[in-house]
Design a protein around this motif. Structure first.
Motif, short mmCIF file in Angstrom:
data_model
loop_
_atom_site.label_atom_id
_atom_site.label_comp_id
_atom_site.label_asym_id
_atom_site.label_seq_id
_atom_site.Cartn_x
_atom_site.Cartn_y
_atom_site.Cartn_z
N THR A 33 0.85 -1.02 0.43
CA THR A 33 -0.25 0.32 0.52
C THR A 33 1.01 0.94 0.07
O THR A 33 1.51 1.34 0.78
N ASP A 35 1.74 4.88 0.83
CA ASP A 35 1.25 5.88 1.80
C ASP A 35 1.28 7.10 1.60
O ASP A 35 0.89 7.66 1.33
N LYS A 36 2.39 7.32 1.66
CA LYS A 36 3.30 9.17 0.59
C LYS A 36 3.86 9.05 -0.13
O LYS A 36 4.56 8.04 0.34
N ALA A 44 5.55 3.15 2.38
CA ALA A 44 4.71 2.59 2.28
C ALA A 44 4.27 1.26 3.07
O ALA A 44 6.08 0.89 3.65
N PHE A 45 4.01 -0.02 2.88
CA PHE A 45 3.59 -0.62 4.49
C PHE A 45 2.23 -2.28 4.07
O PHE A 45 2.33 -2.05 2.94
N VAL A 98 -3.26 1.67 11.75
CA VAL A 98 -3.53 2.25 10.27
C VAL A 98 -5.24 2.74 10.51
O VAL A 98 -5.77 2.21 10.98
N GLU A 108 -5.63 11.40 5.49
CA GLU A 108 -5.61 10.37 4.55
C GLU A 108 -5.35 9.03 5.67
O GLU A 108 -5.19 9.30 6.74
N TYR A 109 -5.02 8.12 5.03
CA TYR A 109 -4.29 6.77 4.79
C TYR A 109 -3.83 7.11 5.28
O TYR A 109 -3.31 6.87 4.63
N THR A 110 -3.19 6.06 6.98
CA THR A 110 -1.26 6.17 6.99
C THR A 110 -1.55 5.26 7.81
O THR A 110 -2.52 4.72 8.64
N VAL A 111 -0.38 4.87 8.46
CA VAL A 111 0.57 4.10 9.90
C VAL A 111 0.63 5.11 10.75
O VAL A 111 2.33 6.21 9.99
N VAL A 116 6.65 2.11 12.89
CA VAL A 116 7.27 3.17 12.02
C VAL A 116 8.21 3.74 12.20
O VAL A 116 9.27 3.77 10.96
#
Length: 237
Positions: A33, A35-36, A44-45, A98, A108-111, A116
């Motif tokens: 995925t 991330d940014k 990414a994760f 997450v 935003e969809y993030t972790v 991290v």
């Protein structure tokens, strides 16, 4: 940052889009995925939003494919822009938070979380050892039986962490016999180092540099440490 000071804005934009595009394709091809983008960095994760029991294997595979792709791209970048690039990658595995983070209007969809942060720290730690891919012991433990070529590099305590962690370099070159011999000799040196056999460790690490890789930053680092510890023995703990 150095490139941004030298390049025309349009050229920088073209270059970054080529580079980030290639890296993103590799992430997504390996079920990651995106991330940014953080400047020229890709975050990414794996394991969310869809669970992936092989997240560690896919992440390491991605890192190796990224480094191999950079070698290919550098041929193009040298011709097109007049420079080559290097990239460092840090990988860590563990529980994170997450989801959608931000304000009620923009998110935003993030972790986020300690695990991290450790991955980010490992990315930067690469420069001290001349490495390109570093993974934590927690990632290594999740790989199970694997064919990845790697070596234990050190035990470190990164900024913001109270507990020391073992870190491992993933080798992205082909598994030639000479590389395997080098890894065994380095492992021998590390064993002597942990046992406080300074002279034997120096001999092993010197052998790595003289026989296999004169520019091995990690071996040079341990040689300097061993020389220091011979005159300034560390405490028993």
């Amino acid at each position: 940052t150095e490139l941004s000071e030298k390049l025309d804005t349009k050229v920088l934009t073209l270059f970054l889009n080529e580079y980030l595009g290639a890296m993103t394709d590799i992430v997504q091809a390996n079920q990651g995925t995106l991330d940014k983008y953080i400047g020229d960095a890709v975050m990414a994760f794996w394991g969310a939003p869809i669970d992936n029991p092989k997240h560690a294997q896919m992440a390491v595979k991605t890192a190796i494919e990224m480094q191999k792709k950079i070698i290919e791209l550098n041929v193009i970048f040298k011709q097109k822009y007049g420079f080559e690039i290097e990239a460092r990658i840090g990988l860590n595995s563990g529980e994170v938070s997450v989801g959608n983070f931000g304000s009620s209007k923009v998110f935003e969809y993030t972790v986020i979380g300690d695990n991290v942060n450790l991955a980010s720290r490992l990315e930067g730690v690469n420069k001290y050892y001349g490495t390109h891919i570093l993974i934590s012991e927690s990632t290594l433990n999740l790989l199970g039986d694997h064919n990845f070529l790697m070596r234990e590099i050190d035990t470190i305590k990164v900024k913001g962490k109270a507990k020391a962690v073992k870190i491992f370099e993933v080798i992205h070159e082909e598994a030639a016999g000479t590389i395997k011999e080098m890894l065994l000799k380095f492992k021998e040196g590390l064993s002597h180092y942990y046992a406080r056999h300074w002279d034997q460790a120096i001999e092993s690490f010197t052998s790595v540099m003289s026989k296999f890789n004169k520019n091995d930053y990690a071996s040079n680092e341990f040689i300097e440490r061993c020389k220091y510890y011979k005159d300034h023995p560390p405490t028993e703990d």
